[in-house]
Design a protein around this motif. Structure first.
Motif, PDB file in Angstrom:
ATOM      1  N   LYS A 187     -46.286  31.762  94.189  1.00 57.00           N
ATOM      2  CA  LYS A 187     -47.546  32.227  93.943  1.00 57.00           C
ATOM      3  C   LYS A 187     -48.037  30.672  94.754  1.00 57.00           C
ATOM      4  CE  LYS A 187     -49.816  31.949  90.144  1.00 57.00           C
ATOM      5  NZ  LYS A 187     -49.678  32.033  88.348  1.00 57.00           N
ATOM      6  N   LEU A 188     -47.407  29.327  94.971  1.00 56.10           N
ATOM      7  CA  LEU A 188     -48.286  28.933  95.919  1.00 56.10           C
ATOM      8  C   LEU A 188     -47.834  28.557  97.223  1.00 56.10           C
ATOM      9  CD1 LEU A 188     -47.494  25.786  93.575  1.00 56.10           C
ATOM     10  CD2 LEU A 188     -49.483  26.558  93.790  1.00 56.10           C
ATOM     11  N   ASP A 189     -47.183  29.695  97.823  1.00 61.13           N
ATOM     12  CA  ASP A 189     -46.929  29.483  99.032  1.00 61.13           C
ATOM     13  C   ASP A 189     -46.532  28.860  99.720  1.00 61.13           C
ATOM     14  OD1 ASP A 189     -47.891  32.110  99.883  1.00 61.13           O
ATOM     15  OD2 ASP A 189     -49.863  31.442 100.024  1.00 61.13           O
ATOM     16  N   LEU A 190     -45.419  28.227  99.206  1.00 63.14           N
ATOM     17  CA  LEU A 190     -44.927  26.847  99.922  1.00 63.14           C
ATOM     18  C   LEU A 190     -43.886  27.585  99.847  1.00 63.14           C
ATOM     19  CD1 LEU A 190     -46.077  24.541  97.005  1.00 63.14           C
ATOM     20  CD2 LEU A 190     -46.840  25.154  99.172  1.00 63.14           C
ATOM     21  N   ILE A 191     -42.700  28.196  99.142  1.00 60.24           N
ATOM     22  CA  ILE A 191     -41.697  29.162  99.516  1.00 60.24           C
ATOM     23  C   ILE A 191     -41.973  30.775 100.518  1.00 60.24           C
ATOM     24  CG2 ILE A 191     -40.537  27.554  98.154  1.00 60.24           C
ATOM     25  CD1 ILE A 191     -39.502  29.916  96.421  1.00 60.24           C
ATOM     26  N   THR A 192     -40.852  31.323 101.205  1.00 61.46           N
ATOM     27  CA  THR A 192     -41.515  32.812 100.537  1.00 61.46           C
ATOM     28  C   THR A 192     -39.715  33.595 100.430  1.00 61.46           C
ATOM     29  OG1 THR A 192     -39.773  32.235 103.107  1.00 61.46           O
ATOM     30  CG2 THR A 192     -41.965  32.653 103.440  1.00 61.46           C
ATOM     31  N   TYR A 193     -39.323  34.371 100.075  1.00 62.61           N
ATOM     32  CA  TYR A 193     -38.214  34.878  99.164  1.00 62.61           C
ATOM     33  C   TYR A 193     -38.217  36.119  99.931  1.00 62.61           C
ATOM     34  CZ  TYR A 193     -35.052  35.055  95.779  1.00 62.61           C
ATOM     35  OH  TYR A 193     -34.100  35.244  94.994  1.00 62.61           O
ATOM     36  N   GLY A 194     -36.954  36.317 100.909  1.00 65.21           N
ATOM     37  CA  GLY A 194     -36.905  37.406 101.086  1.00 65.21           C
ATOM     38  C   GLY A 194     -34.968  37.612 100.372  1.00 65.21           C
ATOM     39  N   GLU A 195     -34.369  38.178 102.020  1.00 64.69           N
ATOM     40  CA  GLU A 195     -32.756  38.080 102.189  1.00 64.69           C
ATOM     41  C   GLU A 195     -32.502  36.922 102.381  1.00 64.69           C
ATOM     42  OE1 GLU A 195     -30.911  39.824 105.534  1.00 64.69           O
ATOM     43  OE2 GLU A 195     -32.236  41.600 105.332  1.00 64.69           O
ATOM     44  N   ASN A 196     -33.579  35.827 102.873  1.00 67.10           N
ATOM     45  CA  ASN A 196     -33.601  34.087 103.143  1.00 67.10           C
ATOM     46  C   ASN A 196     -34.709  33.378 101.545  1.00 67.10           C
ATOM     47  OD1 ASN A 196     -30.803  34.596 104.796  1.00 67.10           O
ATOM     48  ND2 ASN A 196     -32.491  32.929 105.842  1.00 67.10           N
ATOM     49  N   ILE A 197     -34.209  32.646 101.504  1.00 66.95           N
ATOM     50  CA  ILE A 197     -35.151  31.484 100.561  1.00 66.95           C
ATOM     51  C   ILE A 197     -35.366  30.785 102.004  1.00 66.95           C
ATOM     52  CG2 ILE A 197     -33.060  30.341  99.491  1.00 66.95           C
ATOM     53  CD1 ILE A 197     -35.668  30.364  97.398  1.00 66.95           C
ATOM     54  N   ALA A 198     -36.878  30.054 102.168  1.00 66.77           N
ATOM     55  CA  ALA A 198     -37.508  29.277 102.755  1.00 66.77           C
ATOM     56  C   ALA A 198     -38.213  28.716 102.548  1.00 66.77           C
ATOM     57  CB  ALA A 198     -37.018  29.888 104.449  1.00 66.77           C
ATOM     58  N   LEU A 199     -38.599  27.250 103.293  1.00 69.70           N
ATOM     59  CA  LEU A 199     -39.761  26.865 102.977  1.00 69.70           C
ATOM     60  C   LEU A 199     -41.079  26.733 104.191  1.00 69.70           C
ATOM     61  CD1 LEU A 199     -39.008  22.854 102.284  1.00 69.70           C
ATOM     62  CD2 LEU A 199     -38.633  24.844 100.054  1.00 69.70           C
ATOM     63  N   THR A 200     -42.295  27.322 103.648  1.00 70.58           N
ATOM     64  CA  THR A 200     -42.931  27.590 104.330  1.00 70.58           C
ATOM     65  C   THR A 200     -43.196  26.126 105.179  1.00 70.58           C
ATOM     66  OG1 THR A 200     -45.016  27.185 102.479  1.00 70.58           O
ATOM     67  CG2 THR A 200     -43.663  29.578 103.208  1.00 70.58           C
ATOM     68  N   LYS A 201     -44.436  26.327 106.181  1.00 67.27           N
ATOM     69  CA  LYS A 201     -44.698  25.426 106.693  1.00 67.27           C
ATOM     70  C   LYS A 201     -45.416  24.094 105.609  1.00 67.27           C
ATOM     71  CE  LYS A 201     -46.749  25.543 110.638  1.00 67.27           C
ATOM     72  NZ  LYS A 201     -47.903  25.906 111.798  1.00 67.27           N
ATOM     73  N   ASP A 202     -46.562  24.789 105.065  1.00 69.48           N
ATOM     74  CA  ASP A 202     -46.533  23.908 103.525  1.00 69.48           C
ATOM     75  C   ASP A 202     -45.656  22.813 102.422  1.00 69.48           C
ATOM     76  OD1 ASP A 202     -49.654  23.159 104.336  1.00 69.48           O
ATOM     77  OD2 ASP A 202     -50.147  24.866 103.330  1.00 69.48           O
ATOM     78  N   GLY A 203     -44.694  24.161 102.487  1.00 63.83           N
ATOM     79  CA  GLY A 203     -43.727  23.783 101.591  1.00 63.83           C
ATOM     80  C   GLY A 203     -42.678  22.058 101.565  1.00 63.83           C
ATOM     81  N   VAL A 204     -43.018  22.102 103.171  1.00 67.56           N
ATOM     82  CA  VAL A 204     -41.998  21.105 104.011  1.00 67.56           C
ATOM     83  C   VAL A 204     -42.435  19.806 103.473  1.00 67.56           C
ATOM     84  CG1 VAL A 204     -41.040  20.528 106.145  1.00 67.56           C
ATOM     85  CG2 VAL A 204     -40.709  23.004 106.077  1.00 67.56           C
ATOM     86  N   SER A 205     -44.701  19.805 103.674  1.00 69.35           N
ATOM     87  CA  SER A 205     -44.663  18.996 103.364  1.00 69.35           C
ATOM     88  C   SER A 205     -43.843  18.285 102.148  1.00 69.35           C
ATOM     89  CB  SER A 205     -45.744  18.461 103.700  1.00 69.35           C
ATOM     90  OG  SER A 205     -46.354  19.512 103.889  1.00 69.35           O
ATOM     91  N   VAL A 206     -43.517  18.897 101.288  1.00 65.39           N
ATOM     92  CA  VAL A 206     -43.150  18.208  99.676  1.00 65.39           C
ATOM     93  C   VAL A 206     -41.923  18.883  99.337  1.00 65.39           C
ATOM     94  CG1 VAL A 206     -46.207  18.570  98.894  1.00 65.39           C
ATOM     95  CG2 VAL A 206     -44.870  20.561  98.773  1.00 65.39           C
ATOM     96  N   SER A 207     -41.621  18.444 100.110  1.00 69.91           N
ATOM     97  CA  SER A 207     -39.774  19.688 100.251  1.00 69.91           C
ATOM     98  C   SER A 207     -39.434  18.945  99.450  1.00 69.91           C
ATOM     99  CB  SER A 207     -39.296  19.181 101.615  1.00 69.91           C
ATOM    100  OG  SER A 207     -39.104  18.117 102.077  1.00 69.91           O
ATOM    101  N   ASN A 208     -38.995  17.423  99.072  1.00 72.64           N
ATOM    102  CA  ASN A 208     -38.264  16.798  97.770  1.00 72.64           C
ATOM    103  C   ASN A 208     -38.746  17.696  96.334  1.00 72.64           C
ATOM    104  OD1 ASN A 208     -37.606  14.950  99.248  1.00 72.64           O
ATOM    105  ND2 ASN A 208     -38.378  13.355  98.572  1.00 72.64           N
ATOM    106  N   THR A 209     -40.451  17.704  96.164  1.00 72.38           N
ATOM    107  CA  THR A 209     -40.678  18.528  94.803  1.00 72.38           C
ATOM    108  C   THR A 209     -40.185  19.398  94.680  1.00 72.38           C
ATOM    109  OG1 THR A 209     -42.603  16.984  94.804  1.00 72.38           O
ATOM    110  CG2 THR A 209     -43.026  18.709  93.441  1.00 72.38           C
ATOM    111  N   ILE A 210     -40.135  20.640  96.028  1.00 73.95           N
ATOM    112  CA  ILE A 210     -39.406  21.602  95.335  1.00 73.95           C
ATOM    113  C   ILE A 210     -38.300  22.111  94.871  1.00 73.95           C
ATOM    114  CG2 ILE A 210     -39.474  23.981  96.416  1.00 73.95           C
ATOM    115  CD1 ILE A 210     -41.983  22.954  97.752  1.00 73.95           C
ATOM    116  N   MET A 211     -37.908  20.951  95.855  1.00 75.19           N
ATOM    117  CA  MET A 211     -36.017  20.564  95.986  1.00 75.19           C
ATOM    118  C   MET A 211     -35.436  20.219  94.356  1.00 75.19           C
ATOM    119  SD  MET A 211     -35.051  19.089  99.803  1.00 75.19           S
ATOM    120  CE  MET A 211     -35.526  20.120 100.947  1.00 75.19           C
ATOM    121  N   SER A 212     -36.048  19.147  94.512  1.00 76.23           N
ATOM    122  CA  SER A 212     -35.459  18.668  93.163  1.00 76.23           C
ATOM    123  C   SER A 212     -35.504  19.453  91.790  1.00 76.23           C
ATOM    124  CB  SER A 212     -36.619  16.915  92.397  1.00 76.23           C
ATOM    125  OG  SER A 212     -37.814  17.618  92.329  1.00 76.23           O
ATOM    126  N   GLU A 213     -36.553  20.514  91.523  1.00 77.31           N
ATOM    127  CA  GLU A 213     -36.638  21.617  90.197  1.00 77.31           C
ATOM    128  C   GLU A 213     -35.678  22.895  90.374  1.00 77.31           C
ATOM    129  OE1 GLU A 213     -40.211  23.169  89.226  1.00 77.31           O
ATOM    130  OE2 GLU A 213     -41.295  21.892  90.125  1.00 77.31           O
TER     131      GLU A 213
END
Lengths: 598, 360
Positions: free
Chosen positions: B332-358
């Motif tokens: 919803k926040l456009d911080l990841i993409t989810y299809g065959e793969n799951i990956a961080l978006t460009k914006d997601g990269v800069s807050v990757s710790n927060t996302i990974m920690s969850e």
């Protein structure tokens, strides 16, 4: 037969040495060996001892061989010192014929000295003034004696000068008690009439009633009736208390102070102030002064971890066994989940309960801002009591509201009068009068809204007078007032646990301060979080928690994954202490930080 | 096939930001360390072929050449390193042309040079001991010695750095056409000299701009981003590092080095004397949950992310079901993409710790 009994209590301002004097009196009458003599034996709750306050009254019986060669039974009834427990104090006093008034030789008379003295006078007690802490270099016994005579109006020139700490003058106090406090009156042939001044729950014996017998007697096997509730119980044990515990006896007779155990399950059946009589031969009139105590201050208490809801219910139930004035009922908050709306006699009572829950029951709590009971008169003629801001009807349905007021007496050095008058004005106080106690100290009398003093009034008072002010208050009725509900919104969503009822003139200032506090307390998150304060649909203040920009792992080096993993795990742990409010993560501290705005 | 990591913990001088396991002024220990690490390599019980070798540090090239050569030979003898990607880290002005030739002769075919910045004031602020010219010289020498796979480490978020000075660093480095560029943001770690210094660091907005600029500039100039901080010409990504992110087996030798062998992690002593005298590796058997957590946070470092079906198969889970809350929230926040793969978006990269920690 009751000529050799003296029932008395000790009254004092906090820290003037009441508990220490009690210890010395017990020590001097020889009921305790040195080894048994733990410091301040009457306060046997840990918390009481640490905070130096007495929460629940206790009664102890000692035997004193006086200088006149006779033996006297002295019943010392300990009383709570704080205003929150005013009613309990008054019932303890009603069980006595005399009161030892302890005044600190360097501090002189303070607000609670006066408040307790007036209570004692109301109960027709003989006052025995005692000047304590005469060993201190700053002691001014003569000044204090004069003060007692001028302010209270009782003779004090021959008051014992003592140091409870050093054990100086203790026997003088005992002699004074024997000479000045009248023996109890009463008639053993009249129907039983005994005043309950305290009760507590014992896991083995059920509720233990502490009472003072005014007429008649009670023994094992009697069926007693508690007059306020009408309930009847069979007496299993009676006796009196020495400092180390209960001592069973054959009966409790006129003039005596002791306990009754009657397999009572519920502490709320044995209300302080109620009269105990015999079912077979009841007294016609109950003893005067009984009233049900009602909580004045309310707040929501929630377990920090929702899984501990049942533990919290259990703990509150156990505390209530010993504290009938604590009320609680389940409530639900959108922000905080399941918890309880709890009612307290006052702020100190609230703090004590919170602390006991955390300490004795190991619970991690989130508490909401304290509230009082408002009277809300609706346009449709309905009248409702509001103890939780969330339940306030929409403004259009409200005709007008009333809020509780208190009569407050503040005693302070003259230097700070300007300062404190300003504080009282800020808190919407109405000036009543000002009296000089002597050339350096005054007592300020204000009428204040209770909701202005339940936050941080006491702290503000202390910090503005360098700790020299003392303060006492009493509920004095309700007054019509212009009140509004102040809501806080996070990311556009209202957080029910942060809503407050405030005076219209205070809404803007308070809203602004809370928004600022929340901004400090809420960590940056992945998106921008607007914090808004609103009255109705009108936004009156706004702050913003900026979005987090950077939170990246450093180079993963040499395959050292473990360290990075620990970092992420730590970050996750931090999240656990957060409350999810809509899309926003709010640390528990944030709910509390809004309570301290000064 | 296995990856081999060799840790050389010595530097001429430790940088102000460095919290890696490295030491300056430990000359006397270098020989003893060499003996110990060779012993550790030779005593390794299993015979395996390596397809990647990585000498990191510290600065491996501060070790005397004959000592370095002996360690390289020990690795070559123990693991069949023919056709290996064989990387060694070097700092500018710590190698000579002669030394580079010797490394080449012993099978080293990839050089990773820490340049960090093209601005000499910034290099000074970092506590580096070289100038940008030193880097250019070393780079050219390496080309002359036959290195056709060179990485340059650069850094952003340096004290006093501006977006313009960072742009210039990128241009100056790209002009030399290295095959690979690592682009890290400076992180102030506890225990480093920087931690207690008052630094004039670029603000977060500027840092984010720097990162975004690097990503688009490097893309324009023919570098493909394959991980949060790593960019390479087509086919030139670092195979060794990919092993870490894909949780392939690797063995680490030397001070504080980690190994991962079939979901068992080993970590050597981190104390230099203890390592030399009595190395006691810590052993940690990873549970399925540990492994999954690692799979996710390491996988998300890669630009392509990781394949969901594959993860579901390895860990026997329904990935979406297990992480529904987190996935929905970040989608919803456009911080990841989810299809065959799951990956961080460009914006997601800069807050990757927060996302990974969850996901932990």
């Amino acid at each position: 037969m009751s000529d050799n009994i003296r029932n008395f209590c000790i009254i004092a301002h906090i820290d003037h040495g009441k508990s220490t004097l009690a210890d010395r009196l017990l020590e001097h009458t020889g009921v305790l060996t040195a080894r048994e003599m733990e410091e301040q034996i009457l306060d046997n709750m840990d918390l009481e001892r640490e905070r130096g306050i007495t929460i629940k009254a206790r009664a102890v019986r000692v035997v004193y061989n006086a200088r006149d060669g006779k033996q006297y039974i002295l019943n010392l009834i300990d009383t709570p010192g704080h205003v929150d427990f005013n009613y309990e104090v008054s019932r303890s006093l009603a069980a006595c014929e005399g009161a030892v008034l302890v005044v600190d030789a360097s501090q002189g008379i303070e607000a609670q000295t006066l408040a307790n003295t007036y209570l004692a006078i109301d109960n027709n007690l003989e006052l025995v003034p005692v000047i304590n802490k005469i060993d201190l270099p700053s002691a001014q016994p003569q000044v204090v004696k004069d003060e007692i005579e001028n302010v209270i109006g009782i003779p004090a020139q021959d008051s014992p000068l003592i140091s409870a700490k050093q054990g100086i003058g203790i026997e003088e106090v005992l002699e004074k008690i024997v000479q000045d406090v009248p023996p109890p009156k009463g008639d053993i042939d009249k129907p039983l009439s005994a005043l309950i001044f305290d009760s507590y729950y014992d896991a083995y014996k059920g509720v233990i009633i502490y009472c003072r017998v005014f007429d008649g007697q009670v023994k094992v096997g009697d069926t007693i009736r508690l007059m306020a509730t009408g309930k009847e119980f069979d007496v299993v044990e009676v006796g009196y208390l020495n400092p180390l515990g209960m001592v069973p006896s054959n009966n409790l007779s006129v003039g005596e102070v002791g306990y009754i155990a009657a397999s009572i399950k519920n502490v709320s059946d044995t209300r302080v102030g109620d009269t105990v009589t015999l079912a077979q031969n009841p007294t016609k009139e109950p003893l005067p002064g009984y009233r049900k105590v009602n909580p004045m201050v309310f707040c929501g208490i929630y377990p920090a971890d929702g899984a501990h809801y049942e533990d919290l219910r259990d703990a509150l139930g156990k505390l209530q066994l010993n504290d009938a004035s604590l009320s609680f009922e389940p409530e639900t908050s959108i922000a905080l989940g399941f918890g309880f709306r709890c009612g307290f006699l006052g702020l100190l009572h609230m703090e004590i309960i919170q602390e006991r829950l955390e300490r004795e029951y190991n619970l991690d709590l989130v508490t909401t801002a304290p509230s009082v009971i408002y009277h809300c008169f609706k346009t449709n003629g309905e009248e409702i009591d509001i103890d939780n801001p969330t339940n306030l009807p929409p403004a259009v349905e409200i005709a007008y509201m009333e809020e509780p007021m208190v009569d407050a007496n503040i005693m302070l050095p003259t230097d700070y009068v300007g300062n404190i008058m300003e504080l009282c004005q800020q808190r919407r106080g109405i000036y009543k009068d000002m009296k000089y106690l002597d050339s350096t100290r005054v007592t300020l009398h204000y009428e204040l809204p209770l909701n202005e003093i339940i936050y941080d009034f006491f702290d503000a008072l202390k910090s503005r007078t360098k700790g020299y002010a003392s303060f006492d208050y009493e509920l004095c009725g309700y007054q019509r007032s212009s009140l509004v509900k102040l809501d806080m919104l996070l990311n556009g969503e209202m957080v029910d646990a942060l809503s407050l009822i405030v005076h219209t003139d205070k809404a803007y200032e308070r809203g602004r301060r809370i928004a600022e506090k929340l901004k400090e307390a809420i960590p940056r998150q992945l998106f921008e979080i607007p914090i808004q304060a609103a009255v109705g649909s009108k936004i009156i203040a706004r702050e913003t928690v900026k979005a987090m920009r950077k939170d990246v792992l450093a180079k993963c080096y040499g395959g050292d994954i473990t360290r990075k993993k620990k970092l992420l795990e730590k970050q996750k742990e931090g999240k656990k202490r957060m409350r999810q409010v809509g899309s926003v993560e709010v640390p528990q501290e944030a709910f509390m930080s809004v309570l301290k705005l000064d | 096939m296995i990856g081999v990591y060799v840790h050389i913990p010595f530097c001429v001088k430790k940088c102000n930001y460095c919290d890696f396991n490295s030491f300056d002024n430990k000359n006397s220990l270098k020989e003893r360390y060499t003996e110990k690490i060779i012993e550790e390599i030779e005593n390794f019980k299993v015979d395996l072929n390596a397809d990647t070798v990585f000498f990191g540090g510290g600065t491996p090239t501060t070790l005397r050449l004959d000592l370095l050569e002996r360690i390289i030979c020990a690795v070559n003898n123990k693991f069949n390193t023919k056709n290996c990607e064989f990387t060694i880290e070097a700092n500018p002005a710590t190698v000579t042309g002669e030394g580079l030739l010797l490394l080449r002769k012993n099978g080293v075919n990839r050089l990773s040079i820490g340049v960090q910045s093209a601005n000499n004031d910034e290099l000074k602020a970092l506590g580096r001991i070289h100038s940008f010219d030193d880097f250019v010289t070393t780079f050219n020498m390496a080309r002359d010695a036959g290195f056709d796979n060179i990485n340059a480490d650069i850094m952003f978020g340096i004290p006093n750095q501006t977006l313009n000075s960072f742009k210039k660093t990128l241009e100056d480095v790209v002009r030399l056409k290295p095959e690979h560029i690592s682009c890290y943001s400076l992180i102030i770690e506890p225990g480093t000299p920087f931690y207690n210094m008052k630094l004039n660091l670029p603000d977060e907005e500027t840092e984010r701009e720097m990162y975004n600029y690097a990503v688009s500039y490097l893309e324009q100039t023919g570098y493909i981003q394959y991980e949060i901080s790593n960019f390479a010409k087509k086919g030139m990504s670092c195979k060794h590092n990919i092993k870490y992110w894909e949780r392939n087996n690797y063995i680490g030798f030397g001070l504080g080095a980690s190994s991962l062998i079939d979901n068992v992690r080993y970590k050597n002593s981190e104390n230099l004397i203890q390592y030399i005298e009595n190395n006691l590796p810590e052993k940690e058997i990873l549970t399925t949950d540990d492994a999954l957590a690692e799979h996710i946070f390491l996988g998300l470092r890669k630009t392509e992310g990781f394949n969901i079906k594959e993860a579901e198969k390895i860990y026997n889970i329904d990935f979406y079901k297990k992480y529904k809350y987190v996935i929905d929230k970040y989608l919803k926040l456009d911080l990841i993409t989810y299809g065959e793969n799951i990956a961080l978006t460009k914006d997601g990269v800069s807050v990757s710790n927060t996302i990974m920690s969850e996901f932990m």
